[in-house]
Enzyme design. Structure first.
Site, mmCIF file in Angstrom:
data_model
loop_
_atom_site.group_PDB
_atom_site.id
_atom_site.type_symbol
_atom_site.label_atom_id
_atom_site.label_comp_id
_atom_site.label_asym_id
_atom_site.label_seq_id
_atom_site.Cartn_x
_atom_site.Cartn_y
_atom_site.Cartn_z
ATOM 1 N N SER A 141 -40.019 86.082 12.748
ATOM 2 C CA SER A 141 -39.370 86.019 11.349
ATOM 3 C C SER A 141 -38.832 87.448 11.095
ATOM 4 C CB SER A 141 -40.518 85.700 10.341
ATOM 5 O OG SER A 141 -40.090 86.324 8.954
ATOM 6 N N TYR A 200 -48.753 87.981 7.250
ATOM 7 C CA TYR A 200 -47.862 87.294 8.097
ATOM 8 C C TYR A 200 -46.560 88.133 8.875
ATOM 9 C CZ TYR A 200 -43.929 83.794 8.412
ATOM 10 O OH TYR A 200 -42.843 83.110 8.723
HETATM 11 P P1 NAD Z 1 -43.682 74.363 8.225
HETATM 12 O O1 NAD Z 1 -44.755 74.679 7.289
HETATM 13 O O2 NAD Z 1 -42.817 73.114 7.627
HETATM 14 O O3 NAD Z 1 -43.848 74.298 9.584
HETATM 15 C C1 NAD Z 1 -44.997 74.732 10.439
HETATM 16 C C2 NAD Z 1 -45.622 73.707 11.395
HETATM 17 O O4 NAD Z 1 -46.461 74.255 11.867
HETATM 18 C C3 NAD Z 1 -46.103 72.431 10.648
HETATM 19 O O5 NAD Z 1 -45.948 71.343 11.231
HETATM 20 C C4 NAD Z 1 -47.704 72.649 10.876
HETATM 21 O O6 NAD Z 1 -48.291 71.423 10.632
HETATM 22 C C5 NAD Z 1 -47.590 73.444 12.096
HETATM 23 N N1 NAD Z 1 -48.825 74.067 12.340
HETATM 24 C C6 NAD Z 1 -49.715 75.051 11.398
HETATM 25 N N2 NAD Z 1 -50.746 75.386 11.948
HETATM 26 C C7 NAD Z 1 -50.837 74.875 13.210
HETATM 27 C C8 NAD Z 1 -51.874 74.788 14.146
HETATM 28 N N3 NAD Z 1 -52.725 75.597 13.974
HETATM 29 N N4 NAD Z 1 -51.665 73.969 15.147
HETATM 30 C C9 NAD Z 1 -50.374 73.359 15.612
HETATM 31 N N5 NAD Z 1 -49.379 73.261 14.527
HETATM 32 C C10 NAD Z 1 -49.609 73.877 13.050
HETATM 33 O O7 NAD Z 1 -42.709 75.708 8.319
HETATM 34 P P2 NAD Z 1 -41.317 76.000 8.969
HETATM 35 O O8 NAD Z 1 -40.507 76.946 8.144
HETATM 36 O O9 NAD Z 1 -40.838 74.987 9.704
HETATM 37 O O10 NAD Z 1 -42.148 77.018 10.060
HETATM 38 C C11 NAD Z 1 -41.712 76.835 11.455
HETATM 39 C C12 NAD Z 1 -41.823 78.345 12.056
HETATM 40 O O11 NAD Z 1 -40.836 79.134 11.542
HETATM 41 C C13 NAD Z 1 -43.345 79.006 11.766
HETATM 42 O O12 NAD Z 1 -43.608 79.807 12.785
HETATM 43 C C14 NAD Z 1 -42.722 79.995 10.731
HETATM 44 O O13 NAD Z 1 -43.524 81.294 10.533
HETATM 45 C C15 NAD Z 1 -41.403 80.259 11.097
HETATM 46 N N6 NAD Z 1 -40.414 80.976 9.890
HETATM 47 C C16 NAD Z 1 -39.998 80.376 9.028
HETATM 48 C C17 NAD Z 1 -39.075 80.556 7.817
HETATM 49 C C18 NAD Z 1 -38.644 79.871 6.824
HETATM 50 O O14 NAD Z 1 -38.159 80.449 5.663
HETATM 51 N N7 NAD Z 1 -39.155 78.577 6.539
HETATM 52 C C19 NAD Z 1 -38.819 82.047 7.938
HETATM 53 C C20 NAD Z 1 -38.998 82.628 9.152
HETATM 54 C C21 NAD Z 1 -39.792 82.226 10.134
#
Ligand code: NAD
Length: 242
Positions: free
Chosen positions: A139, A152
């Protein structure tokens, strides 16, 4: 066929988009999910309908034994992953002084331990084959820091350091390790933000908008492709300039 790709947390959001993009690029995709079996099945159906191959695999990536089982099942059903995308992640929003040890541990356990467990399981086959690719979804906060998201940010900073260190460790064996650092992307992770807060974040972004999961997936797909064959240890921002 590009081989087998394992995407963690691929039932929704960025992980889902990555699974779909990799399948479109010819990868056979292992769709990991923690709880939502219907969502994972829907991703696999969407991929199959488009002519690709994908199977769902349940595992909590923060659990060492479950990750070992996950890799055993993926190897049996599809073959050893040549590509691992550590996408599963959880956020925590709040003041550091009000955070419990259990809340801190959960963020680290999913975002950092999970990536460690998955890399450790993936590497023996990759080392044997003298090729492989690991992509970590970090991130922008892992580099810049964010108020009320200290745990985070620390976990994502750790993931960036893990990426750089592991790239040096396994580069001589032909394995590439890279990291994508998204900015604000339209997924359920940002559901806690109000429309006004999202508008402020869009305003603070040079491209003037929030990103889509597909825009992150396109960069992951590029990093996994032969076109990125000389790219390792990199942290690629997908932030709209944020
Ligand atoms: P999201 O919450 O939709 O997806 C996260 C996914 O991880 C979900 O499917 C959830 O079930 C899964 N997950 C959580 N804990 C888990 C575990 N213990 N075992 C297996 N799966 C697990 O959010 P997203 O935005 O799609 O996030 C995906 C990645 O992108 C994450 O690592 C997040 O930190 C990163 N990210 C997101 C953003 C944003 O703005 N959305 C920005 C930077 C980084």
């Amino acid at each position: 066929m590009q081989g087998v790709a394992l995407v963690t947390g691929a039932g929704r959001g960025i992980g889902r988009a990555v699974a779909v993009a990799l399948a479109a690029a010819g990868w056979q995709v292992a769709v990991n999910f923690r709880q939502d079996v219907d969502a994972a099945a829907a991703v696999c159906q969407e991929i199959a309908a488009a002519g690709g191959t994908a199977l769902p695999f349940q595992a909590d990536v923060s659990d060492e034994a479950q990750v070992a089982r996950l890799f055993r099942q993926v190897r049996q059903a599809l073959g050893a992953p040549a590509l691992l995308v550590n996408n599963a992640g959880v956020a925590h929003f709040g003041l550091l002084q009000e955070m419990t040890a259990a809340e801190w541990r959960r963020v680290m356990a999913v975002n950092l331990d999970g990536a460690f467990f998955c890399c450790r399981e993936a590497l023996p086959d990759m080392l044997h084959n003298k090729s492989g690719c690991i992509i970590n979804i970090a991130s922008v906060w892992g580099e810049a820091g964010a108020s009320c998201e200290a745990a985070y940010a620390a976990s994502k900073g750790g993931l960036i350091a893990l990426t750089k260190a592991l790239a040096k460790e396994v580069g001589p064996s032909g394995i590439r390790v890279n990291c994508v650092a998204p900015g604000v992307i339209h997924t359920a992770m940002n559901d806690r933000l109000t429309i006004a807060e999202l508008a402020d974040l869009a305003d603070a972004t040079p491209l003037g908008r929030i990103g889509s999961p597909e825009e992150v997936a396109a960069v992951v797909s590029f990093l996994a492709s032969p076109a990125a064959g000389f790219v390792t240890g990199a942290v690629i921002p997908v932030t709209g300039g944020f």
